[in-house]
Design a protein around this motif. Sequence first.
Motif, short mmCIF file in Angstrom:
data_model
loop_
_atom_site.label_atom_id
_atom_site.label_comp_id
_atom_site.label_asym_id
_atom_site.label_seq_id
_atom_site.Cartn_x
_atom_site.Cartn_y
_atom_site.Cartn_z
N PRO A 12 0.81 -1.23 0.00
CA PRO A 12 0.00 0.00 0.00
C PRO A 12 0.84 1.28 0.00
CG PRO A 12 -0.97 -1.59 1.50
CD PRO A 12 0.37 -2.15 1.06
N GLU A 13 1.97 1.28 0.68
CA GLU A 13 2.84 2.46 0.67
C GLU A 13 3.41 2.70 -0.72
OE1 GLU A 13 4.50 2.57 5.25
OE2 GLU A 13 5.43 1.16 3.85
N VAL A 14 3.79 1.62 -1.40
CA VAL A 14 4.30 1.76 -2.77
C VAL A 14 3.18 2.21 -3.70
CG1 VAL A 14 5.32 0.50 -4.72
CG2 VAL A 14 6.15 0.08 -2.40
N MET A 15 1.99 1.69 -3.50
CA MET A 15 0.84 2.13 -4.30
C MET A 15 0.67 3.64 -4.20
SD MET A 15 -1.81 -0.93 -3.22
CE MET A 15 -3.24 0.05 -3.58
N THR A 16 0.78 4.16 -3.00
CA THR A 16 0.63 5.60 -2.78
C THR A 16 1.76 6.37 -3.44
OG1 THR A 16 -0.52 5.23 -0.69
CG2 THR A 16 0.47 7.39 -1.01
N ARG A 17 2.99 5.91 -3.25
CA ARG A 17 4.14 6.63 -3.82
C ARG A 17 4.11 6.66 -5.34
NH1 ARG A 17 9.55 6.00 -0.17
NH2 ARG A 17 8.52 6.32 1.82
N LEU A 18 3.71 5.54 -5.95
CA LEU A 18 3.70 5.46 -7.41
C LEU A 18 2.35 5.84 -8.01
CD1 LEU A 18 5.74 2.17 -7.99
CD2 LEU A 18 6.54 4.54 -8.09
N ARG A 19 1.36 6.02 -7.15
CA ARG A 19 -0.01 6.32 -7.59
C ARG A 19 -0.50 5.25 -8.57
NH1 ARG A 19 1.88 10.95 -5.77
NH2 ARG A 19 0.58 12.65 -5.12
N LEU A 20 -0.32 3.99 -8.14
CA LEU A 20 -0.74 2.83 -8.91
C LEU A 20 -1.64 1.96 -8.05
CD1 LEU A 20 2.66 1.77 -10.51
CD2 LEU A 20 0.77 2.94 -11.65
N GLY A 21 -2.41 1.11 -8.70
CA GLY A 21 -3.26 0.18 -7.99
C GLY A 21 -2.48 -1.04 -7.51
N ARG A 22 -3.10 -1.78 -6.62
CA ARG A 22 -2.51 -2.98 -6.04
C ARG A 22 -2.10 -3.99 -7.11
NH1 ARG A 22 -2.76 -5.54 -1.07
NH2 ARG A 22 -2.84 -7.81 -1.14
N THR A 23 -2.99 -4.26 -8.06
CA THR A 23 -2.71 -5.24 -9.10
C THR A 23 -1.49 -4.83 -9.92
OG1 THR A 23 -5.03 -5.86 -9.21
CG2 THR A 23 -3.67 -6.44 -11.11
N LYS A 24 -1.38 -3.56 -10.26
CA LYS A 24 -0.25 -3.08 -11.06
C LYS A 24 1.06 -3.23 -10.29
CE LYS A 24 1.61 -1.41 -14.69
NZ LYS A 24 1.66 -2.26 -15.88
N VAL A 25 1.06 -2.93 -9.00
CA VAL A 25 2.27 -3.08 -8.20
C VAL A 25 2.70 -4.55 -8.19
CG1 VAL A 25 3.28 -2.89 -5.88
CG2 VAL A 25 1.89 -1.02 -6.79
N TYR A 26 1.76 -5.46 -7.98
CA TYR A 26 2.11 -6.89 -8.00
C TYR A 26 2.55 -7.33 -9.39
CZ TYR A 26 0.90 -7.90 -3.17
OH TYR A 26 0.91 -7.96 -1.80
N ASP A 27 1.97 -6.77 -10.44
CA ASP A 27 2.41 -7.09 -11.81
C ASP A 27 3.87 -6.68 -12.00
OD1 ASP A 27 -0.07 -8.10 -12.52
OD2 ASP A 27 -0.68 -6.30 -13.65
N LEU A 28 4.24 -5.50 -11.51
CA LEU A 28 5.62 -5.03 -11.62
C LEU A 28 6.58 -5.94 -10.85
CD1 LEU A 28 5.02 -1.19 -11.22
CD2 LEU A 28 5.69 -2.39 -13.32
N ILE A 29 6.14 -6.40 -9.69
CA ILE A 29 6.96 -7.32 -8.89
C ILE A 29 7.14 -8.65 -9.63
CG2 ILE A 29 7.01 -8.72 -6.77
CD1 ILE A 29 5.60 -6.28 -5.39
N ARG A 30 6.03 -9.20 -10.14
CA ARG A 30 6.10 -10.48 -10.86
C ARG A 30 6.99 -10.39 -12.10
NH1 ARG A 30 0.98 -11.22 -8.84
NH2 ARG A 30 -0.04 -10.00 -10.45
N ALA A 31 6.94 -9.25 -12.78
CA ALA A 31 7.72 -9.05 -14.00
C ALA A 31 9.20 -8.76 -13.70
CB ALA A 31 7.12 -7.91 -14.82
#
Length: 62
Positions: A12-31
């Motif tokens: 959630p902190e990364v979501m706020t910093r990057l202004r991205l949704g949860r799914t997108k943050v996990y997509d970036l991690i998986r990739a």
Amino acid sequence: MTSGAPELLTVPEVMTRLRLGRTKVYDLIRAGRLVSIKVDGCRRIPDTAVRAFIRGQMGEAA
């Protein structure tokens, strides 16, 4: 932090910093575009990884 170690952020902190949704943050991690670690099953992202991701994005845009 006084130890010089990177601050570990929650998703959630990364979501706020990057202004991205949860799914997108996990997509970036998986990739492999956003480095993360697991601490007892909890996903944590070093603040240095977030800064590196932003630098990389800025480099691609230039």
